[in-house]
Design a protein around this motif. Sequence first.
Motif, short mmCIF file in Angstrom:
data_model
loop_
_atom_site.label_atom_id
_atom_site.label_comp_id
_atom_site.label_asym_id
_atom_site.label_seq_id
_atom_site.Cartn_x
_atom_site.Cartn_y
_atom_site.Cartn_z
N LYS A 235 -9.53 2.74 -2.99
CA LYS A 235 -8.89 1.63 -3.69
C LYS A 235 -7.44 1.49 -3.25
O LYS A 235 -6.73 2.49 -3.07
CB LYS A 235 -8.96 1.90 -5.20
N ASP A 236 -7.01 0.26 -3.07
CA ASP A 236 -5.63 -0.07 -2.70
C ASP A 236 -5.25 0.47 -1.31
O ASP A 236 -4.07 0.71 -1.04
CB ASP A 236 -4.63 0.45 -3.74
N SER A 237 -6.24 0.66 -0.45
CA SER A 237 -5.97 1.08 0.94
C SER A 237 -6.02 -0.13 1.87
O SER A 237 -6.88 -1.00 1.71
CB SER A 237 -6.99 2.13 1.40
N TYR A 238 -5.13 -0.12 2.86
CA TYR A 238 -5.06 -1.19 3.85
C TYR A 238 -4.96 -0.52 5.22
O TYR A 238 -4.02 0.25 5.45
CB TYR A 238 -3.84 -2.08 3.59
N VAL A 239 -5.92 -0.78 6.08
CA VAL A 239 -6.08 0.01 7.30
C VAL A 239 -5.95 -0.85 8.55
O VAL A 239 -6.57 -1.92 8.65
CB VAL A 239 -7.45 0.74 7.31
N ILE A 240 -5.15 -0.36 9.49
CA ILE A 240 -5.00 -1.01 10.79
C ILE A 240 -5.27 0.04 11.87
O ILE A 240 -4.57 1.05 11.96
CB ILE A 240 -3.58 -1.59 10.98
N HIS A 241 -6.31 -0.17 12.67
CA HIS A 241 -6.66 0.77 13.74
C HIS A 241 -6.04 0.30 15.06
O HIS A 241 -6.73 -0.17 15.95
CB HIS A 241 -8.18 0.88 13.88
N GLU A 242 -4.72 0.42 15.14
CA GLU A 242 -4.01 -0.06 16.33
C GLU A 242 -2.85 0.87 16.65
O GLU A 242 -2.57 1.82 15.92
CB GLU A 242 -3.47 -1.47 16.09
N SER A 243 -2.17 0.58 17.74
CA SER A 243 -0.97 1.32 18.13
C SER A 243 0.08 1.26 17.03
O SER A 243 0.36 0.18 16.48
CB SER A 243 -0.40 0.72 19.43
N ILE A 244 0.69 2.40 16.72
CA ILE A 244 1.72 2.45 15.68
C ILE A 244 2.95 1.65 16.11
O ILE A 244 3.47 0.84 15.34
CB ILE A 244 2.09 3.90 15.38
N GLY A 245 3.40 1.88 17.33
CA GLY A 245 4.59 1.20 17.81
C GLY A 245 4.44 -0.32 17.76
O GLY A 245 5.28 -1.03 17.22
N LYS A 246 3.34 -0.83 18.32
CA LYS A 246 3.12 -2.28 18.37
C LYS A 246 3.00 -2.85 16.96
O LYS A 246 3.52 -3.94 16.66
CB LYS A 246 1.86 -2.59 19.17
N THR A 247 2.33 -2.12 16.07
CA THR A 247 2.15 -2.59 14.70
C THR A 247 3.49 -2.66 13.97
O THR A 247 3.81 -3.67 13.32
CB THR A 247 1.18 -1.67 13.94
N LEU A 248 4.28 -1.60 14.06
CA LEU A 248 5.57 -1.59 13.36
C LEU A 248 6.54 -2.62 13.94
O LEU A 248 7.34 -3.20 13.20
CB LEU A 248 6.19 -0.19 13.41
N ILE A 249 6.47 -2.86 15.24
CA ILE A 249 7.32 -3.89 15.85
C ILE A 249 7.00 -5.26 15.25
O ILE A 249 7.90 -6.02 14.88
CB ILE A 249 7.14 -3.92 17.39
N LYS A 250 5.71 -5.56 15.13
CA LYS A 250 5.32 -6.87 14.57
C LYS A 250 5.76 -7.00 13.11
O LYS A 250 6.25 -8.05 12.70
CB LYS A 250 3.80 -7.04 14.69
N ILE A 251 5.58 -5.92 12.35
CA ILE A 251 6.00 -5.96 10.95
C ILE A 251 7.52 -6.10 10.85
O ILE A 251 8.03 -6.90 10.06
CB ILE A 251 5.51 -4.70 10.22
N ASP A 252 8.23 -5.33 11.67
CA ASP A 252 9.69 -5.34 11.61
C ASP A 252 10.25 -6.70 12.04
O ASP A 252 11.25 -7.16 11.47
CB ASP A 252 10.26 -4.24 12.50
N HIS A 253 9.65 -7.33 13.02
CA HIS A 253 10.12 -8.65 13.47
C HIS A 253 9.99 -9.69 12.36
O HIS A 253 10.76 -10.64 12.29
CB HIS A 253 9.36 -9.10 14.71
N HIS A 254 9.00 -9.48 11.49
CA HIS A 254 8.83 -10.41 10.37
C HIS A 254 9.86 -10.11 9.28
O HIS A 254 10.44 -11.03 8.69
CB HIS A 254 7.41 -10.31 9.81
N ILE A 255 10.08 -8.81 9.03
CA ILE A 255 11.00 -8.42 7.96
C ILE A 255 12.45 -8.64 8.39
O ILE A 255 13.29 -9.12 7.62
CB ILE A 255 10.78 -6.93 7.59
#
Length: 260
Positions: A235-255
Motif C-alpha cells: 500500500k502507498d508504494s510507487y515503483v519505477i524500474h529505471e536508472s536512478i540518475g536519469k529518474t532523479l534528473i527528470k524529477i529535479d528538472h520539474h522541481i
Amino acid sequence: MESSMLQTCTNLIQNAKNIVVLTGAGISTESGIKDFRSQTGIYQMAPEYILSLDNFYHDPAGFYQFAIENLYHPEALPNQGHEILAQWETNGKVSHIITQNIDGLHQKAGSVKVIEFHGTMKTASCQNCGNTYSTEEMITRLNTMEDFYVCDHCSTPAKNERYIKPDVVLFGDTGEWFTMEGFNEVINIIHQADCLLVLGTSLKVTPFSTFPQYRREGTPLIIVNKGDSPYDNSKDSYVIHESIGKTLIKIDHHINPPIS
C-alpha cells in the motif's frame, strides 16, 4: 519509464518537506562500483561467506586482499543521483540518507546527514583497543609487514584478539547502528518522514529491509530500482524500474527548472 508514474512520484517529492532516503548499491553502480547480487555483482565471483566475520578471523590477509580490490574505491566519484540528493538536502527537502553503501559517495557529493548503516571502508579498527587506522595505512602495512592486520597499540598476547577489521558490517557482525539505541534512532527518523525514497536496493537484507515498515500509515514509499523488491505491491508504494540518475534528473528538472 511510464510518464504517469514518474509524474505521480514527482508530485509526491515536490510536496514533501521531510524526505528520508534509503540507498543501496544500485545508486553507486552508476559511479562504476560493482553491486553484490546482480548477474555482474561481487557474489557472482565469490560466495557471501568471504564477507563474513568468520572468514575475516579465519583468513584476515586473504580477506583484506579481497576487500581492498572489491570494496575500496577511493577514485570513484559521485554521480548525478548523489549530487541531486545532496542538493535536495541543502534545499531542506531531504532530512536524512540511510545507506547500505560503504563507499562514502554521498558525503563526497555534499550530503551531511548520512547514516552509514553498514559502516565504511575508509577506516579499520582494532577489535581490542579500538585504535583506528585509515585504509590507506592498512594498504601500506599490507605491503610492508607480515602480520599487518595485528594492532601495534595492544599488549594483549593473543594476536587474534587484536586484529584490525575494516569498519564495515560483515555477515555475522554488528555495527554502531545495530544497538537498540541506534536502531531506535533510525526508526524514529523514518517515522517522522512524510515521504520515503528508496534508491538502488532490493530491500532483501535484514535489518535494513525492515525499515519501510516503520513509516507512518499513508506515507508514500517511492522505489527506484531496476530489480524487484518485497514492497513493490504494498500500500502507498510507487515503483519505477529505471536508472536512478536519469529518474532523479527528470524529477529535479520539474522541481527546480533549469534557468535558461
